[in-house]
Design a protein around this motif. Structure first.
Motif, mmCIF file in Angstrom:
data_model
loop_
_atom_site.group_PDB
_atom_site.id
_atom_site.type_symbol
_atom_site.label_atom_id
_atom_site.label_comp_id
_atom_site.label_asym_id
_atom_site.label_seq_id
_atom_site.Cartn_x
_atom_site.Cartn_y
_atom_site.Cartn_z
ATOM 1 N N ASP A 237 -19.610 -12.730 55.158
ATOM 2 C CA ASP A 237 -20.233 -13.165 53.910
ATOM 3 C C ASP A 237 -21.264 -14.233 54.260
ATOM 4 N N LEU A 238 -22.509 -14.003 53.869
ATOM 5 C CA LEU A 238 -23.602 -14.894 54.263
ATOM 6 C C LEU A 238 -23.616 -16.216 53.507
ATOM 7 N N THR A 239 -22.802 -16.371 52.478
ATOM 8 C CA THR A 239 -22.869 -17.595 51.675
ATOM 9 C C THR A 239 -21.514 -18.258 51.456
ATOM 10 N N ALA A 240 -20.434 -17.699 52.007
ATOM 11 C CA ALA A 240 -19.098 -18.222 51.730
ATOM 12 C C ALA A 240 -18.633 -19.255 52.745
ATOM 13 N N GLY A 241 -19.463 -19.588 53.717
ATOM 14 C CA GLY A 241 -19.068 -20.537 54.749
ATOM 15 C C GLY A 241 -19.300 -21.975 54.336
ATOM 16 N N GLU A 242 -19.103 -22.872 55.300
ATOM 17 C CA GLU A 242 -19.344 -24.293 55.045
ATOM 18 C C GLU A 242 -20.794 -24.511 54.645
ATOM 19 N N ASN A 243 -20.989 -25.360 53.672
ATOM 20 C CA ASN A 243 -22.334 -25.711 53.223
ATOM 21 C C ASN A 243 -23.157 -24.493 52.812
ATOM 22 N N GLY A 244 -22.460 -23.466 52.319
ATOM 23 C CA GLY A 244 -23.158 -22.295 51.828
ATOM 24 C C GLY A 244 -23.684 -21.372 52.898
ATOM 25 N N GLY A 245 -23.242 -21.561 54.132
ATOM 26 C CA GLY A 245 -23.703 -20.717 55.227
ATOM 27 C C GLY A 245 -22.819 -19.494 55.400
ATOM 28 N N PRO A 246 -23.055 -18.737 56.454
ATOM 29 C CA PRO A 246 -22.293 -17.503 56.668
ATOM 30 C C PRO A 246 -20.912 -17.777 57.254
ATOM 31 N N THR A 247 -20.032 -16.832 57.084
ATOM 32 C CA THR A 247 -18.707 -16.906 57.696
ATOM 33 C C THR A 247 -18.117 -15.510 57.775
ATOM 34 N N GLY A 248 -17.241 -15.303 58.728
ATOM 35 C CA GLY A 248 -16.401 -14.125 58.711
ATOM 36 C C GLY A 248 -15.211 -14.390 57.803
ATOM 37 N N ILE A 249 -14.595 -13.338 57.279
ATOM 38 C CA ILE A 249 -13.411 -13.478 56.433
ATOM 39 C C ILE A 249 -12.391 -12.416 56.831
ATOM 40 N N PHE A 250 -11.212 -12.874 57.247
ATOM 41 C CA PHE A 250 -10.065 -12.006 57.502
ATOM 42 C C PHE A 250 -9.222 -12.033 56.232
ATOM 43 N N LYS A 251 -9.066 -10.878 55.581
ATOM 44 C CA LYS A 251 -8.379 -10.874 54.307
ATOM 45 C C LYS A 251 -7.682 -9.531 54.087
ATOM 46 N N GLY A 252 -6.740 -9.523 53.174
ATOM 47 C CA GLY A 252 -6.042 -8.285 52.907
ATOM 48 C C GLY A 252 -4.819 -8.503 52.043
ATOM 49 N N ILE A 253 -3.938 -7.503 52.027
ATOM 50 C CA ILE A 253 -2.666 -7.556 51.322
ATOM 51 C C ILE A 253 -1.583 -7.154 52.306
ATOM 52 N N VAL A 254 -0.538 -7.949 52.410
ATOM 53 C CA VAL A 254 0.548 -7.657 53.336
ATOM 54 C C VAL A 254 1.803 -7.334 52.550
ATOM 55 N N SER A 255 2.537 -6.347 53.024
ATOM 56 C CA SER A 255 3.759 -5.894 52.364
ATOM 57 C C SER A 255 4.792 -5.530 53.422
ATOM 58 N N THR A 256 6.077 -5.748 53.092
ATOM 59 C CA THR A 256 7.152 -5.368 54.006
ATOM 60 C C THR A 256 7.685 -3.976 53.713
ATOM 61 N N THR A 257 7.039 -3.253 52.799
ATOM 62 C CA THR A 257 7.446 -1.895 52.481
ATOM 63 C C THR A 257 7.464 -1.024 53.733
ATOM 64 N N ASN A 258 8.422 -0.123 53.796
ATOM 65 C CA ASN A 258 8.556 0.800 54.936
ATOM 66 C C ASN A 258 8.713 0.054 56.262
ATOM 67 N N ASN A 259 9.426 -1.092 56.199
ATOM 68 C CA ASN A 259 9.683 -1.897 57.404
ATOM 69 C C ASN A 259 8.404 -2.460 58.023
ATOM 70 N N GLY A 260 7.361 -2.598 57.195
ATOM 71 C CA GLY A 260 6.130 -3.206 57.685
ATOM 72 C C GLY A 260 6.218 -4.726 57.597
ATOM 73 N N GLY A 261 5.039 -5.349 57.557
ATOM 74 C CA GLY A 261 5.011 -6.798 57.441
ATOM 75 C C GLY A 261 3.983 -7.483 58.304
ATOM 76 N N PHE A 262 2.937 -6.752 58.726
ATOM 77 C CA PHE A 262 1.883 -7.461 59.452
ATOM 78 C C PHE A 262 0.537 -6.804 59.188
ATOM 79 N N THR A 263 -0.490 -7.620 59.273
ATOM 80 C CA THR A 263 -1.875 -7.164 59.233
ATOM 81 C C THR A 263 -2.620 -7.840 60.361
ATOM 82 N N SER A 264 -3.659 -7.206 60.857
ATOM 83 C CA SER A 264 -4.460 -7.838 61.908
ATOM 84 C C SER A 264 -5.814 -7.170 61.989
#
Length: 596
Positions: free
Chosen positions: A287-314
């Motif tokens: 995202d070019l505007t979501a970083g510090e001082n309105g600059g760019p940043t990467g964003i690691f995001k998602g939804i994690v669930s333990t359904t079906n013996n899961g429980g991790f994202t990467s």
């Protein structure tokens, strides 16, 4: 669309999110606030749907296979298509059966209480110009102290005769770039550069250079061999380029994210519990505007669930085309905006898919931009969720891929105490290798007093040393020495520049004067200068300082030492701590219109 390894920033870019699966991002077109993505494909069961309902207003725009992740109700089930896309994104993944088996085993419990082998680094001190008057003394002192040293020389036979048959040599010529083969400098972490253009008597000298050792004020000098431009400037440029990766940069080495007006992206891909039947989903976007001082940043995001013996994202990068060498540094620093959760950084040093990952967990503070430093010594070798106590030490010279993870699982059967199901978001503006503070000089250069004086206005040249008076006749020797200094100061390498006055063969031990501004004249022992250079390597007070040095003994008086009553060892920090940043003597030149 043209894609390259870095994104040049421009204030004209509109707020945007960049979605380029598997590519690094350098884009010169404008974007809308969010890229247009197809309909959702992640299907949730009742438990995950209830988590969604608690976040009714929450919607995630994710950079994954050009899809959008939302908590929208739908039929239950595992997304086989996303599983296949994960396999295909990471070139070189094993067969699906082996892939699923290996990831599933990473989440099984196993316990070991054996201590982890601590990762360590060692470093060689390179002495360039090791057969010169100062250089050979530096080598001798370092070897007597038991420190690892390599000598950079042009003449192997001469070097072994002078320094001993067992000296570790790099035979090369800094004026010839093709001789400075990177493999020769492997393991070099610090440099003392005593290379200098050769000045000698016009009438000749003895094989032992007896006239030269008396000092240039006692003979009519001329340049012998390569020119000052070739040695002091071009040679300096070649030497800096040869050792830069090994000695490191004071501000670190950028692996991902915001740099100097650029954004270095990496080909991140999602690697979630879908590979073992789970329904969690994450991704990585820019995202070019979501970083510090309105600059760019990467964003690691998602939804994690333990359904079906899961429980991790990467998210994990594809293997780098060439291994990143960060052996000059002490760890990795992440600049991020925390959310109160614990994450993992996993660093791999092998091209293989299913291999040991050197891993560190880190906690974050909610809602705050913060720097998280992970020393290499803290990285834990982990394979399939178990610590590998006999793993080889972490090899910082060969980083192949990086991975960010949010998981229910820690190591060896332990659980993440901050884990919770549902949406998460971790803005990450940069990953860079760092040098642990206090930073000390990594490149110590032996220059010369007088380098700023030949063109200094209002200077009485008749009262200056011969090199200042004869700068033009000596092929602008001091001019090119100054240009070589400037290359060091501009390189980003932590440095110290020692400018001795006239060098003598007298012993060390006389009282000293350290000055800045390039104004003093006098003499100083080569023995003393060698000791000053070695001390500067370990002193944070000497960091990025340029200074002149002379003894308090006048030229007309010889200095001797009584072997039965030698002078005490000096604490050079007492001299270094009075030095100031940014003083070079060029200040006087910059106030005039005379060009150097």
């Amino acid at each position: 669309m043209e894609v390259s390894s870095s994104l040049k920033l421009s204030s004209s870019l509109s707020p945007s999110i960049i979605n380029l699966q598997g590519s690094s991002s350098s884009i010169d077109v404008k974007f809308s606030k969010y890229t247009s993505l197809p309909k959702p494909f992640l299907q949730l069961d009742d438990k995950s749907r209830r988590l969604r309902d608690q976040q009714a207003s929450h919607s995630l725009n994710l950079r994954s296979y050009r899809k959008r992740v939302t908590a929208k109700s739908g039929s239950q089930g595992w997304d086989f298509g996303r599983f296949i896309k994960t396999l295909y994104f990471f070139n070189g993944a094993p067969s699906p059966l082996k892939f699923v088996s290996s990831v599933f085993e990473k989440l099984t419990n196993g316990s070991t209480e054996e201590p982890v082998t601590e990762m360590g680094t060692s470093g060689i001190i390179l002495v360039a110009g090791a057969t010169g008057g100062v250089g050979r003394r530096v080598v001798d002192i370092l070897r007597k102290r038991g420190l690892p040293v390599k000598a950079l020389v042009r003449n192997e036979e001469k070097a072994r005769k002078m320094l001993g048959p067992d000296i570790d040599l790099i035979v090369a010529d800094i004026t010839k770039e093709n001789t400075l083969v990177p493999e020769k400098f492997k393991g070099v972490r610090k440099v003392i550069n005593a290379v200098s253009v050769i000045v000698g008597p016009k009438e000749g000298d003895t094989p032992e250079r007896q006239k030269y050792n008396q000092g240039v004020r006692f003979f009519e000098p001329e340049i012998k061999g390569d020119s000052p431009e070739l040695v002091e400037y071009i040679g300096m440029k070649n030497l800096i380029n040869a050792v830069r990766d090994g000695v490191g940069l004071e501000n670190g080495k950028l692996l991902f994210g915001v740099g100097d007006n650029t954004f270095k992206d990496l080909p991140w891909g999602a690697l979630d519990d879908v590979v073992m039947g789970g329904v969690s989903e994450s991704n990585f976007l820019v995202d070019l505007t979501a970083g510090e001082n309105g600059g760019p940043t990467g964003i690691f995001k998602g939804i994690v669930s333990t359904t079906n013996n899961g429980g991790f994202t990467s998210v994990r990068t594809k293997n780098f085309p060439e291994a990143e060498n960060v052996s000059a540094y002490d760890g990795l620093e992440l600049r991020l905006k925390g959310d109160g959760l614990r994450y993992k950084l996993i660093v791999r040093t092998s091209q293989d898919w299913d291999t040991v990952g050197y891993t560190a967990s880190f906690d974050t503070s909610p809602g705050q931009w913060q720097s998280v430093r992970l020393p290499f010594s803290s990285l834990r070798p982990v394979f399939r969720a178990r610590t590998v106590t006999d793993a080889p030490p972490f090899n910082a010279s060969s980083i192949i891929s990086l991975q960010l993870m949010f998981s229910k699982f820690e190591y060896d059967g332990k659980l993440n105490p901050t884990f919770k199901e549902g949406p998460f978001e971790l803005p990450l503006s940069s990953i860079r290798a760092y040098i642990q503070e206090p930073v000390t000089p990594r490149f110590v250069h032996v220059g010369s007093a007088g380098v700023t004086r030949p063109e200094r206005p209002g200077l009485d040249l008749s009262k200056q040393p011969p090199a200042v008076r004869l700068n033009k006749e000596l092929d602008f020797i001091l001019t090119y020495k100054l240009k070589g200094e400037d290359l060091i100061r501009e390189s980003g390498i932590p440095f110290a520049i020692v400018r001795p006055c006239a060098l003598t063969e007298e012993p060390a031990g006389a009282d000293l004067i350290f000055e800045q501004g390039d104004n003093i004249t006098g003499k100083v022992s080569r023995d003393e200068v060698a000791r000053i250079c070695i001390a500067a390597l370990e002193s944070p007070y000497a960091l990025n300082k340029t200074f002149e040095v002379k003894s308090t003994v006048p030229f007309s008086e010889p200095f001797t030492v009584d072997p039965e009553n030698p002078p005490p060892e000096k604490d050079y920090n007492e001299y270094f701590k009075n030095l100031k940043d940014g003083i070079t003597g060029k200040e006087a030149l910059e106030q005039s219109t005379v060009a150097v």
